[in-house]
Design an enzyme around this catalytic site. Structure first.
Site, short mmCIF file in Angstrom:
data_model
loop_
_atom_site.label_atom_id
_atom_site.label_comp_id
_atom_site.label_asym_id
_atom_site.label_seq_id
_atom_site.Cartn_x
_atom_site.Cartn_y
_atom_site.Cartn_z
N GLY A 99 39.30 44.40 42.32
CA GLY A 99 39.12 44.22 43.50
C GLY A 99 40.28 44.98 44.25
O GLY A 99 41.37 45.46 43.88
N GLN A 127 45.65 47.35 51.46
CA GLN A 127 46.50 47.43 50.33
C GLN A 127 46.99 49.17 50.39
O GLN A 127 47.81 49.38 49.80
CB GLN A 127 46.00 46.88 48.80
CG GLN A 127 46.09 45.61 49.03
CD GLN A 127 45.22 45.20 47.47
OE1 GLN A 127 44.01 45.12 47.62
NE2 GLN A 127 46.22 44.90 46.58
N CYS A 144 47.93 40.53 41.54
CA CYS A 144 47.63 41.56 42.67
C CYS A 144 48.12 42.78 42.36
O CYS A 144 49.24 42.84 41.99
CB CYS A 144 48.07 40.82 43.89
SG CYS A 144 47.48 41.95 45.39
N LEU A 145 47.50 43.81 42.75
CA LEU A 145 47.86 45.11 42.47
C LEU A 145 49.11 45.32 43.22
O LEU A 145 49.77 46.33 43.16
CB LEU A 145 46.89 46.19 42.69
CG LEU A 145 45.59 46.20 41.82
CD1 LEU A 145 44.59 47.27 42.24
CD2 LEU A 145 46.23 46.53 40.12
N HIS A 202 40.55 36.35 47.66
CA HIS A 202 41.78 36.95 47.70
C HIS A 202 41.79 38.27 48.45
O HIS A 202 42.68 38.58 49.19
CB HIS A 202 42.00 37.20 46.28
CG HIS A 202 43.25 38.23 45.60
ND1 HIS A 202 44.16 37.83 45.27
CD2 HIS A 202 43.34 39.62 45.88
CE1 HIS A 202 45.09 38.67 44.80
NE2 HIS A 202 44.63 39.70 45.50
N GLU A 203 40.74 38.99 48.40
CA GLU A 203 40.37 40.16 49.13
C GLU A 203 40.38 39.96 50.81
O GLU A 203 40.87 40.67 51.38
CB GLU A 203 39.18 41.01 48.80
CG GLU A 203 39.38 41.45 47.18
CD GLU A 203 40.63 42.22 46.60
OE1 GLU A 203 41.13 42.52 47.46
OE2 GLU A 203 40.78 42.02 45.58
N HIS A 258 43.75 39.40 51.90
CA HIS A 258 44.40 40.71 52.21
C HIS A 258 43.90 41.18 53.63
O HIS A 258 44.89 41.79 54.44
CB HIS A 258 44.00 41.95 51.35
CG HIS A 258 44.71 41.67 49.86
ND1 HIS A 258 46.13 41.94 50.10
CD2 HIS A 258 44.43 41.74 48.79
CE1 HIS A 258 46.55 41.73 48.67
NE2 HIS A 258 45.54 41.70 48.03
O1 GNR Z 1 42.86 43.08 39.54
C1 GNR Z 1 42.97 41.96 40.40
N1 GNR Z 1 43.05 40.83 39.46
C2 GNR Z 1 42.73 39.55 39.96
C3 GNR Z 1 43.04 38.44 38.99
C4 GNR Z 1 43.13 37.19 39.64
C5 GNR Z 1 42.78 37.00 40.89
C6 GNR Z 1 42.59 37.97 41.67
C7 GNR Z 1 42.86 39.37 41.14
S1 GNR Z 1 42.50 40.67 42.33
C8 GNR Z 1 43.35 41.84 41.77
C9 GNR Z 1 43.40 43.33 42.52
C10 GNR Z 1 43.95 42.96 43.68
O2 GNR Z 1 45.22 42.98 43.78
N2 GNR Z 1 43.02 42.98 44.63
O3 GNR Z 1 43.53 42.74 45.88
NI NI Z 2 45.56 41.67 45.78
#
Ligand code: GNR
Ligand code: NI
Length: 180
Positions: free
Chosen positions: A56, A61, A102-103, A144-145, A148
């Site tokens: 995601g 980001q 998270c990236l 999670h998104e 953000h």
């Molecule tokens: O790539 C991603 N893997 C992930 C793994 C577990 C819970 C959430 C994520 S999201 C993350 C990509 C990202 O940072 N999205 O904002």
């Molecule tokens: Ni993230």
């Protein structure tokens, strides 16, 4: 879906902000209209997510503070979901713990508890309202998104002690990278 975007636009890889960058805490504004500018943004975000690789990516980001998310939790990486102005319209009482990453916080993984299932409402690239139920990794990822977009990074679900330690460690890492 992704093929359609490929034919539509030239794409670009975008730079992903790293925690603790203060720009990750800006609240994104709703998209008023799904136009070519938004379609280009989505194409660039999808390319950046697949390249990373991640499941995601939220516009926050990449320092764009508009409510746009791309997600692909499929094994084959052939199920791109584009969520514009996404909202969670209901949550399960039951919660689950997932080891999140998270990236924007590379190398850090930790357990976060969230509702196990959510119902999501958003707009798609055709400016249609869509609704779907999510569970498992998709439910984690949507929450999670949306965090953000509201300026919240997953580590803010952890204890303050962990957050303080993490900030110090990541600042040190970035300094070492700058000198290298
Ligand atoms: O790539 C991603 N893997 C992930 C793994 C577990 C819970 C959430 C994520 S999201 C993350 C990509 C990202 O940072 N999205 O904002
Ligand atoms: Ni993230």
């Amino acid at each position: 879906m992704f093929l359609y975007l490929l034919t539509l636009c030239d794409m670009a890889l975008l730079q992903i902000l790293h925690y603790p960058d203060p720009r990750l805490h800006k609240k994104a504004k709703p998209v008023a209209q799904v136009d070519d500018r938004i379609r280009q943004l989505v194409a660039d975000m999808a390319e950046t997510m697949y390249d990373a690789p991640g499941v995601g990516l939220a516009a926050t980001q990449i320092d764009v503070h508009e409510r746009v998310v791309v997600i692909d939790t499929s094994e084959e990486k052939n199920d791109l979901r584009v969520l514009i102005n996404p909202e969670i319209i209901s949550r399960s009482d039951e919660a689950s713990v997932y080891e999140e990453g998270c990236l924007s916080v590379p190398g850090v993984y930790d357990e976060v508890e969230r509702p196990s299932r959510v119902r999501v409402r958003a707009r798609n690239l055709k400016d249609e309202v869509i609704e779907f139920d999510a569970e498992g990794l998709l439910a984690v990822c949507v929450q999670h998104e949306i965090d953000h977009l509201n300026g919240k990074v997953f580590v803010q679900h952890l204890s303050l002690l962990k957050q303080t330690r993490l900030k110090a460690k990541l600042r040190k890492q970035e300094r070492e990278l700058e000198r290298a």
